[in-house]
Design a protein around this motif. Sequence first.
Motif, short mmCIF file in Angstrom:
data_model
loop_
_atom_site.label_atom_id
_atom_site.label_comp_id
_atom_site.label_asym_id
_atom_site.label_seq_id
_atom_site.Cartn_x
_atom_site.Cartn_y
_atom_site.Cartn_z
N PHE A 47 0.82 -1.21 0.00
CA PHE A 47 0.00 0.00 0.00
C PHE A 47 0.86 1.27 0.00
O PHE A 47 0.70 2.14 -0.86
CB PHE A 47 -0.94 0.02 1.22
N ALA A 48 1.74 1.40 0.98
CA ALA A 48 2.49 2.65 1.17
C ALA A 48 3.33 3.06 -0.04
O ALA A 48 3.35 4.25 -0.38
CB ALA A 48 3.37 2.54 2.42
N PRO A 49 4.03 2.13 -0.71
CA PRO A 49 4.89 2.57 -1.83
C PRO A 49 4.12 3.21 -2.98
O PRO A 49 4.73 3.89 -3.82
CB PRO A 49 5.56 1.26 -2.29
N PHE A 50 2.80 3.01 -3.02
CA PHE A 50 2.02 3.49 -4.15
C PHE A 50 1.03 4.59 -3.77
O PHE A 50 0.13 4.91 -4.53
CB PHE A 50 1.29 2.31 -4.80
N ASN A 51 1.25 5.18 -2.60
CA ASN A 51 0.34 6.23 -2.16
C ASN A 51 0.40 7.44 -3.09
O ASN A 51 -0.63 7.99 -3.49
CB ASN A 51 0.69 6.65 -0.73
N ARG A 52 1.60 7.85 -3.46
CA ARG A 52 1.74 8.99 -4.37
C ARG A 52 1.27 8.61 -5.77
O ARG A 52 0.66 9.43 -6.47
CB ARG A 52 3.19 9.46 -4.40
N LEU A 53 1.54 7.40 -6.21
CA LEU A 53 1.10 6.96 -7.53
C LEU A 53 -0.42 7.01 -7.65
O LEU A 53 -0.97 7.48 -8.66
CB LEU A 53 1.59 5.54 -7.80
N ALA A 54 -1.12 6.53 -6.61
CA ALA A 54 -2.58 6.56 -6.64
C ALA A 54 -3.11 7.98 -6.68
O ALA A 54 -4.19 8.23 -7.21
CB ALA A 54 -3.13 5.82 -5.42
N ASP A 55 -2.34 8.92 -6.14
CA ASP A 55 -2.74 10.32 -6.14
C ASP A 55 -2.52 10.97 -7.50
O ASP A 55 -3.35 11.75 -7.97
CB ASP A 55 -1.94 11.06 -5.07
N THR A 56 -1.41 10.64 -8.15
CA THR A 56 -1.07 11.30 -9.42
C THR A 56 -1.70 10.62 -10.62
O THR A 56 -2.03 11.26 -11.61
CB THR A 56 0.45 11.37 -9.60
N GLN A 57 -1.86 9.30 -10.55
CA GLN A 57 -2.50 8.57 -11.64
C GLN A 57 -3.94 8.22 -11.22
O GLN A 57 -4.30 7.06 -11.05
CB GLN A 57 -1.71 7.30 -11.98
N GLU A 58 -4.74 9.26 -11.07
CA GLU A 58 -6.09 9.06 -10.57
C GLU A 58 -6.96 8.34 -11.60
O GLU A 58 -6.62 8.25 -12.78
CB GLU A 58 -6.71 10.40 -10.20
N PRO A 59 -8.08 7.77 -11.16
CA PRO A 59 -8.95 7.00 -12.06
C PRO A 59 -9.35 7.80 -13.30
O PRO A 59 -9.59 9.01 -13.22
CB PRO A 59 -10.16 6.68 -11.19
N ARG A 60 -9.44 7.11 -14.42
CA ARG A 60 -9.90 7.76 -15.65
C ARG A 60 -10.74 6.78 -16.44
O ARG A 60 -10.59 5.55 -16.32
CB ARG A 60 -8.73 8.25 -16.49
N VAL A 61 -11.64 7.33 -17.25
CA VAL A 61 -12.52 6.50 -18.07
C VAL A 61 -11.84 6.23 -19.40
O VAL A 61 -11.32 7.15 -20.05
CB VAL A 61 -13.87 7.21 -18.30
N VAL A 62 -11.82 4.97 -19.81
CA VAL A 62 -11.25 4.59 -21.11
C VAL A 62 -12.29 3.77 -21.86
O VAL A 62 -13.17 3.13 -21.27
CB VAL A 62 -9.95 3.77 -20.95
N ASP A 63 -12.20 3.80 -23.18
CA ASP A 63 -13.08 3.00 -24.03
C ASP A 63 -12.20 2.14 -24.92
O ASP A 63 -11.52 2.63 -25.82
CB ASP A 63 -13.97 3.91 -24.89
N ASP A 64 -12.18 0.85 -24.63
CA ASP A 64 -11.31 -0.07 -25.37
C ASP A 64 -12.04 -0.82 -26.46
O ASP A 64 -11.58 -1.86 -26.94
CB ASP A 64 -10.66 -1.06 -24.41
N GLY A 65 -13.21 -0.30 -26.88
CA GLY A 65 -13.97 -0.95 -27.93
C GLY A 65 -15.10 -1.82 -27.41
O GLY A 65 -16.07 -2.08 -28.12
#
Length: 608
Positions: A47-65
Amino acid sequence: MRQTLEFLLHDWLKVSELTQRERFAEHSAETFAAVLDTCEKIAREKFAPFNRLADTQEPRVVDDGDGERVHLPESTHAALAAYVESGMLAAAQDYELGGMQLPCVIEMAANAFFSKANIAMGGYVMLTNGNANLLMAHGTPLQQEVFAKNEFAGRWFGTMCLSEPQAGSSLSDVATRAEPDGEGFEADPLGPRYRLKGNKMWISAGEHEISENIVHLVLAKIPGPDGKTIPGTRGISLFICPKHLVNERAELTGERNDVALAGLNHKLGYRGTTNCLLNFGEGRFQPRGQGGAIGYLVGRPGEGLKCMFHMMNEARIGVGLGATMLGYAGYEASLEYARQRPQGRPMTAAGKDAAAPQRPIIEHADVKRMLLAQKSYVEGALALELFCARLVDEQHSGTPAQAAAAGLLLEVLIPIAKSWPSEWCLEANSLAIQVLGGYGYTRDFPVEQYWRDNRLNMIHEGTHGIQGLDLLGRKVVMNGGSALLALAGRINETVQAAVQVPGLAQHANELAAALAQVGKATKAAWSTGNPEEALANATPYMQAFGHMVLAWLWLDVALAAQGESDFARGKQAAQRYFFTYELPKIGAWLAVAASREPVARDMQDAWF
C-alpha cells in the motif's frame, strides 16, 4: 505508531480480557499480534509505496472498444488482492463464513495500518465490509449467502448509494424510484424484485474492475398503496442492485444490469478511490428485456434508512479512523523532518551567537508546540476510535447489561468519532505542513497530500454540521438524556481515579468542571424548547463536546501511562498539553450554544 497501538490495546483497553469470552476463546495476545504483524507488513509493502502513484494517476474513463470502463493503476489491483488474501474482509465474521471471529477493536487496529499507508486504496475494502455487514444484519439468508458471503471473500466489492445530484444529505428528497417488477415480483428467491430509475452522485468505488462484480446498496422510493410516491423518508427502501446479474447460486448470469457510469468526480484528495455519478435504469442496458435496473428489496418496505444507518454508523467510525491515520502519517513525517532540519541558534542572555552551529528545529519551543499539538490530536483520536470499537465488542459479546451500556455510549459517541478526528487531525496535517515550512507546501514531501486526502473527511458520511445536529438534536436528549448520563458516569469514574494521583488531580477537577459546563449548556440550549434556537449553534456545541470527550480519554490514558520512561513521559506531556491548550477552548463554544446566540440564524441573504 505500533508501540502506541499496543499500549492502547493492552495496557489501556485490556483487550486480552476479551479472550475469556466464548466468541474469542480461540484467540490470544499472540494471535492478535500475528494479525497486526501481517497487516503492517502488507500495508508497508503493498500500500504505502504506491500512495503517491494513486494520487497522481487518478482513475480515468477509457473506451477499449467493448464499452467504457474505469482504469486504475495495476498497483491498486495488487494491493487489494493482497488484502483479500489476508482474510481481513471477513476478519470479524463467524468461522462458518470464512471469518476469524476477531474482536472489532483488533480489526480496527489492523486496518489502521492500511489507512495510514494509503487511504484511497483502503476505501474499497471499508465500503465492501460495511455493505456485507449490513446484509448480515438486515438481509435474507439467501441474500447473505449470495451477496454478503462473496463480498467477505473478496470475489465481489460493494458500495452505498445514497446521495443524488439534487439531494446530498437531504435524503427525504431522494428522487430515485423503484417499481415492482411485474406480476409475481415477490417470488424471486433473491428477494422482492423491483425496477429502479434515477441518478446517484458521489458514489465511492461505484465503478472499477478490481472485482468480478460490484454490489450496490441503493436507496429509492417505492409507491404507496395508491400508487403515488410516499413523501419524506417513509417511502425510502433499500435495494441490492448488482452491476452484473447473478442467480441464487451466486453465479453471474452473463447479463449486465442497467447501472451505468455517467462520469467521474475529480477530487482534491482521495484520488485513488473512484468517485462516480451512476445512472440507474437509463436504458443503456436492458436486463431481461425491460427498462430499469433490477434491485432486490433488503428488509421491509419503507425501512431503507433504518437499514442503511447500520452501514453508515460503521462507516462513521471508519471515517474517523481514516482521518486519524492521515493525521498520524503527517505527524510522523513532520517529526522526522524536525529532527533532521537545522535552522536557527539558541537564544542566550546576550542574544544569538552567529558563530554557533545551527540546531535542529525540533529544539525550538514553537516547533515543539506544533508537534505536541499533533501528538495530542492523533494519539487522542486513535484512543477514541479504538474505544468505540471496544464498545462494539461489548455489544456483540458482553452480557445483556454490558451490551446495553455500550450501546448507550456508542449512541452519543458516534458523532464525535466521525467529526472530531475529521477536524482536528486535519489541523494536525496543517501543522505538519507548517513544521516543514515551504517544503511542506510542495509535492516533494508527502504532508500536502495527507492534508488534501484528509479534507474530505469533514464532508463524507454526514457533514460536520449534520453530526452537530445529530449530537445536540438527538443523541444528548434522547430517552431523557440517558446516553449523556451514561457518558457522564464513565467520565466521573475517571475523575475519581485521577484525583488520587499526584500531578493529575488538578486536571481531574478541570475535566469535572468541563463536564458540568457541557451539561449546563445542553439544558440552556433547549430551555425554550425551540429546535431552531437550540440547534443554531450545534456545531460549536459539538466542538466543545468533542474536546471534553478527548480530555476524558487523555486523562484515562494518562492513568495507564504512569512511569518515567520516554514513552510514558510523552503520553503525560500530550495529556498535559491537551488540558492546558485545548480544554479551555470549550468555554467560548458552549457560551454561544447556551445563550442560543441568534446571529447566524438571523443573518439575511441580502446582508452578505
